[in-house]
Design an enzyme around this catalytic site. Structure first.
Site, PDB file in Angstrom:
ATOM      1  N   ARG A  53       0.856  -1.198   0.000  1.00 25.76           N
ATOM      2  CA  ARG A  53       0.000   0.000   0.000  1.00 25.76           C
ATOM      3  C   ARG A  53       0.889   1.245   0.000  1.00 25.76           C
ATOM      4  O   ARG A  53       0.592   2.241  -0.635  1.00 25.76           O
ATOM      5  CB  ARG A  53      -0.954   0.012   1.206  1.00 25.76           C
ATOM      6  CG  ARG A  53      -1.731   1.318   1.268  1.00 25.76           C
ATOM      7  CD  ARG A  53      -2.933   1.340   2.200  1.00 25.76           C
ATOM      8  NE  ARG A  53      -2.921   0.427   3.294  1.00 25.76           N
ATOM      9  CZ  ARG A  53      -2.177   0.557   4.407  1.00 25.76           C
ATOM     10  NH1 ARG A  53      -1.403   1.613   4.577  1.00 25.76           N
ATOM     11  NH2 ARG A  53      -2.221  -0.361   5.341  1.00 25.76           N
ATOM     12  N   TYR A 107     -15.200  17.391 -15.504  1.00 24.13           N
ATOM     13  CA  TYR A 107     -15.668  16.014 -15.566  1.00 24.13           C
ATOM     14  C   TYR A 107     -16.821  15.826 -14.561  1.00 24.13           C
ATOM     15  O   TYR A 107     -16.721  16.290 -13.418  1.00 24.13           O
ATOM     16  CB  TYR A 107     -14.479  15.113 -15.211  1.00 24.13           C
ATOM     17  CG  TYR A 107     -14.816  13.657 -15.128  1.00 24.13           C
ATOM     18  CD1 TYR A 107     -15.190  12.958 -16.272  1.00 24.13           C
ATOM     19  CD2 TYR A 107     -14.769  12.987 -13.919  1.00 24.13           C
ATOM     20  CE1 TYR A 107     -15.500  11.613 -16.191  1.00 24.13           C
ATOM     21  CE2 TYR A 107     -15.068  11.639 -13.838  1.00 24.13           C
ATOM     22  CZ  TYR A 107     -15.436  10.959 -14.980  1.00 24.13           C
ATOM     23  OH  TYR A 107     -15.745   9.639 -14.895  1.00 24.13           O
TER      24      TYR A 107
END
Ligand SMILES: *Cc1c(COP(=O)(O)O)cnc(C)c1O
Length: 384
Positions: A53, A107
């Site tokens: 991660r 967007y």
């Protein structure tokens, strides 16, 4: 490639930056490090990697490559699981009460993130037409931490003057975020015009093959990079090694793909502009585009995205997108294959009822790299 790749040309860096041959095996392609964890010799003694991660060598290679393409040796990039994952992570640096000035043509998912999610946490925003800076400046507040824009915009293909907006933002003590998804670093490098953070949905042109979802943030300020890397690790929107590899593989052909995309888009722009059923064509490469001169100055080309407004309104727009055969009716953009879509009910449906609701006669094309002739014939038959 051996030595300092940052001195090489864009095409060379797209292939080699951050990707030396594997020292152990000589593999020319960066290995897909499909691992979640890394052996430590003693507590805390390791080769720089502890848990995937936090870092992964395949992801690191992608980050080094994109940093080099957007900003040369002084830039830092962080890769994410999606464009919106990158946006969310960046916005975790804000606090309740902070304000963001957002370009009015963003967007749909970016608008939704601000309107429906971040508003729950006290993050405020205003929309502004950033082609009209005098009016936009009036919307800056003492609490404005970020100015956020896309250029060219989606789906109106407006071109915004990055350097002027950067100046406005910096004068007010705010940072400028530029979503560079439509142009890609091959055509436009916002850091060179004063942007503080460049955002990508690498799902689009960087990946380029419609086979992976990803996002990236690029910045020059090392302190900002470290702060965002902390949030990246703490919040966890990271890409897996295979997706990182797919995006990196896509980037190797970014320059030649972008050249082919824009060659086709320009031909289609000229074709549509003289078509009797078309009211207006929006493409920065056409001399009729209101910011054509700015686009020539700020970009190294005009890209593969093009929108047009039909004279026949919603019914005709919906009929055209259903009739194309090579242009696939689908959301997304930036892949080698041509796509057509109806923003009002697809990518920008989340704007319904908002002040920036979509024009129902608008059709958006993501022009691919198929034969120009085939694409023109397809549109000709679909327009009827
Ligand atoms: C697709 C897109 C996004 C969101 O990226 P995802 O990878 O879909 O999460 C953000 N900005 C622009 C301009 C986009 O086209």
């Amino acid at each position: 490639m051996k030595g300092d790749y940052n001195k090489a040309g864009f095409e060379t860096r797209a292939i080699h930056a951050g990707q030396p041959a594997d020292p152990q095996t000589g593999a020319v392609s960066v290995p897909i490090y499909q691992t979640s964890t890394y052996a430590q010799e003693e507590v805390g003694k390791h080769k720089g990697y502890e848990y995937s991660r936090t870092h992964n060598p395949t992801r690191t290679a992608l980050e080094l490559c994109v940093a080099s393409l957007e900003g040369g040796e002084n830039a830092h990039a962080l890769a994410f699981a999606s464009g919106l994952g990158a946006e969310t992570t960046l916005l975790l640096s804000l606090r309740s009460g902070d304000h963001v000035l957002l370009s009015d043509d963003v967007y749909g998912g970016t608008y939704r993130l601000f309107a429906k999610v971040l508003s729950q946490y006290g993050i405020q925003f205003d929309l502004a037409d950033l082609t009209d800076l005098e009016r936009a400046a009036g919307k800056m507040r003492t609490t404005t931490k970020l100015v956020w824009l896309e250029t060219p915009t989606n789906p109106w293909l407006k071109v915004i003057d990055i350097a002027s907006v950067a100046e406005m933002a910096h004068n007010a003590g705010s940072l400028l975020v530029v979503d560079n998804t439509f142009a890609s670093p091959y055509l436009q490098r916002p850091l060179e015009f004063g942007a503080d953070v460049v955002l990508h949905s690498s799902t689009k042109y960087l990946g380029g093959h419609s086979d992976a979802v990803g996002g990236l943030l690029v910045m020059r300020d090392k302190e900002l990079r470290d702060r965002i890397a902390f949030f990246q690790n703490a919040a966890g929107a990271v890409p897996g090694p295979f997706d990182s590899w797919l995006i990196m593989r896509g980037i190797k052909t970014l320059p030649i793909r972008m050249r082919a995309h824009q060659e086709n888009a320009l031909a289609i722009g000229h074709f549509l502009e003289q078509h009797p059923k078309v009211e207006q064509v929006m493409y920065p490469g056409l001399p009729s585009h209101p910011q054509h001169e700015l686009a020539k100055k700020q970009m190294n080309g005009f890209g593969g995205m093009l929108s047009f407004i039909t004279k026949g309104g919603e019914a005709e727009a919906r009929a055209i997108v259903a009739r194309t055969k090579i242009f696939t009716l689908a959301e997304s953009l930036g892949g080698v294959e041509s796509l057509i879509e109806y923003p009002g009910a697809m990518t920008h449906a989340s704007l319904a009822g908002s002040p920036i609701e979509m024009n129902p006669a608008l059709v958006r094309l993501s022009v691919g790299i198929e034969s120009t002739e085939d694409l023109l014939h397809d549109l000709e038959q679909a327009l009827g």
